[in-house]
Design an enzyme around this catalytic site. Structure first.
Site, PDB file in Angstrom:
ATOM      1  N   GLU A  65       0.837  -0.915  -0.178  1.00  0.00           N
ATOM      2  CA  GLU A  65       0.362   0.098   0.615  1.00  0.00           C
ATOM      3  C   GLU A  65       0.695   1.149   0.010  1.00  0.00           C
ATOM      4  O   GLU A  65       0.554   2.099  -0.304  1.00  0.00           O
ATOM      5  CB  GLU A  65      -0.518   0.189   0.784  1.00  0.00           C
ATOM      6  CG  GLU A  65      -1.728  -0.921   1.431  1.00  0.00           C
ATOM      7  CD  GLU A  65      -2.198  -2.284   1.630  1.00  0.00           C
ATOM      8  OE1 GLU A  65      -2.548  -3.165   1.606  1.00  0.00           O
ATOM      9  OE2 GLU A  65      -0.364  -2.773   2.061  1.00  0.00           O
ATOM     10  N   ARG A 174     -18.356  -0.498   3.217  1.00  0.00           N
ATOM     11  CA  ARG A 174     -18.649  -2.348   2.798  1.00  0.00           C
ATOM     12  C   ARG A 174     -19.838  -2.038   2.937  1.00  0.00           C
ATOM     13  O   ARG A 174     -20.776  -3.417   2.047  1.00  0.00           O
ATOM     14  CB  ARG A 174     -18.038  -2.978   3.947  1.00  0.00           C
ATOM     15  CG  ARG A 174     -18.475  -4.280   3.362  1.00  0.00           C
ATOM     16  CD  ARG A 174     -17.721  -5.135   4.942  1.00  0.00           C
ATOM     17  NE  ARG A 174     -17.692  -6.580   4.518  1.00  0.00           N
ATOM     18  CZ  ARG A 174     -18.002  -8.263   5.429  1.00  0.00           C
ATOM     19  NH1 ARG A 174     -17.926  -7.631   6.780  1.00  0.00           N
ATOM     20  NH2 ARG A 174     -17.648  -9.299   5.222  1.00  0.00           N
TER      21      ARG A 174
END
Length: 321
Positions: A65, A174
């Protein structure tokens, strides 16, 4: 209880992550400078839609990342408009140094769209539940921070991010969420709060997944003759809704903030900071209380941390009582 006309009267439930993926494709067709980076989670973040349509403009950075953020910075310097995605925990806490020094310090045009924020990551537990991400991003100079509440608002937020020149952080849930806003009439306006309901007894300030919970709680409270004014504030930074907030609080006298985030550094802190400087009032912050999350089913966790409509109803009654 007067309800804003921009709300959609439907039980439709849609994926905010799908809204992100679809909007990326839509914008990518019009703007050839858009590139997308992901950290091996494209099926979860829904950047896979862009990857399928524009494979030459999609870059899978793998489980790296920090490298992904610095690569995005390089692409921005080269004139591209990078949209960078992974889970909120990895996008912020793991990459804070790179975002601060490589993206925000030179004020590069990088858009970080992170999914899986808050306790509703569920069974993955504390290591994956970003309860501090808004606080991290809000503290960085020149960073715009947006927390949309449904499918249609995610689309609006991504389009708005493209229009501004500079770093932007969008937190996408989510959870599949009930559609709140009408796609034909709602437009994201960073300069004002969205007054969802009109009320006189209490001001509730919220965003993200907790907006629908706050709205349902307000409907329950209406049966007890308690009138709640809900202000939805998707743009957490820059917070330009000061006048809307103060006007509401002058009428109601009391404030509750509700967020799927720590009460430290999120919308609760924004409201307290704003009111302390402009119109001091009593504020109750509802969120996670300086603790880590835990593993569990999404709805069970929302109830445990007091973020469901039923729990909010009781908490508000006690606060006013």
């Amino acid at each position: 209880m007067g309800i804003n006309a921009i709300l959609k009267n439907t039980d439709e439930i849609k994926s905010p992550r799908a809204a992100y993926g679809e909007t990326l494709v839509e914008l990518g067709e019009k703007n050839k400078d858009i590139v997308v980076l992901d950290a091996d989670l494209s099926c979860s973040t829904q950047t896979c839609m862009f990857a399928k349509k524009f494979p030459e403009r999609f870059f899978n950075s793998g489980i790296a990342e920090q490298d992904m953020m610095t690569t995005a910075a390089g692409l921005a310097i080269a004139g591209k408009i990078p949209f960078v995605s992974t889970f909120a925990m990895f996008a912020t806490a793991r990459c804070l140094d790179q975002i601060r020094n490589s993206i925000c310090y030179p004020k590069l045009n990088v858009k970080i769209v992170a999914t899986h924020g808050g306790i509703t990551v569920g069974e993955d537990g504390a290591s994956h539940q970003a309860l501090e991400d808004v606080s991290f991003m809000r503290s960085l100079p020149d960073m715009t921070v947006i927390v949309p509440s449904d499918y249609n608002e995610v689309k609006e937020a991504v389009k708005y991010a493209l229009d501004i020149d500079g770093p932007c952080y969008i937190r996408v849930s989510r959870t599949n969420l009930k559609t709140v806003f009408d796609e034909n009439s709602y437009k994201l306006n960073p300069k004002s709060a969205v007054k969802i309901t009109e009320g006189k007894d209490l001001t509730v300030v919220t965003n993200g997944e907790t907006l629908i919970e706050a709205l349902n709680a307000a409907k329950m409270l209406e049966k007890d003759a308690i009138s709640v004014e809900i202000l939805h504030t998707p743009v957490v930074k820059p917070f330009l809704a000061k006048d809307d907030l103060v006007e509401s609080v002058k009428k109601t006298g009391k404030v509750i903030t509700i967020e799927n985030h720590s009460i430290i550094g999120g919308i609760g802190s924004v409201v307290c900071e704003t009111l302390s400087e402009n119109y001091p009032a009593r504020v109750l912050r509802i969120g996670t209380n300086d603790i880590f999350g835990q593993s569990g089913e999404q709805r069970v966790l929302m109830e445990h941390y007091g973020l469901t409509a039923e729990k909010l109803y009781t908490r508000i009654k006690n606060f006013l009582g």
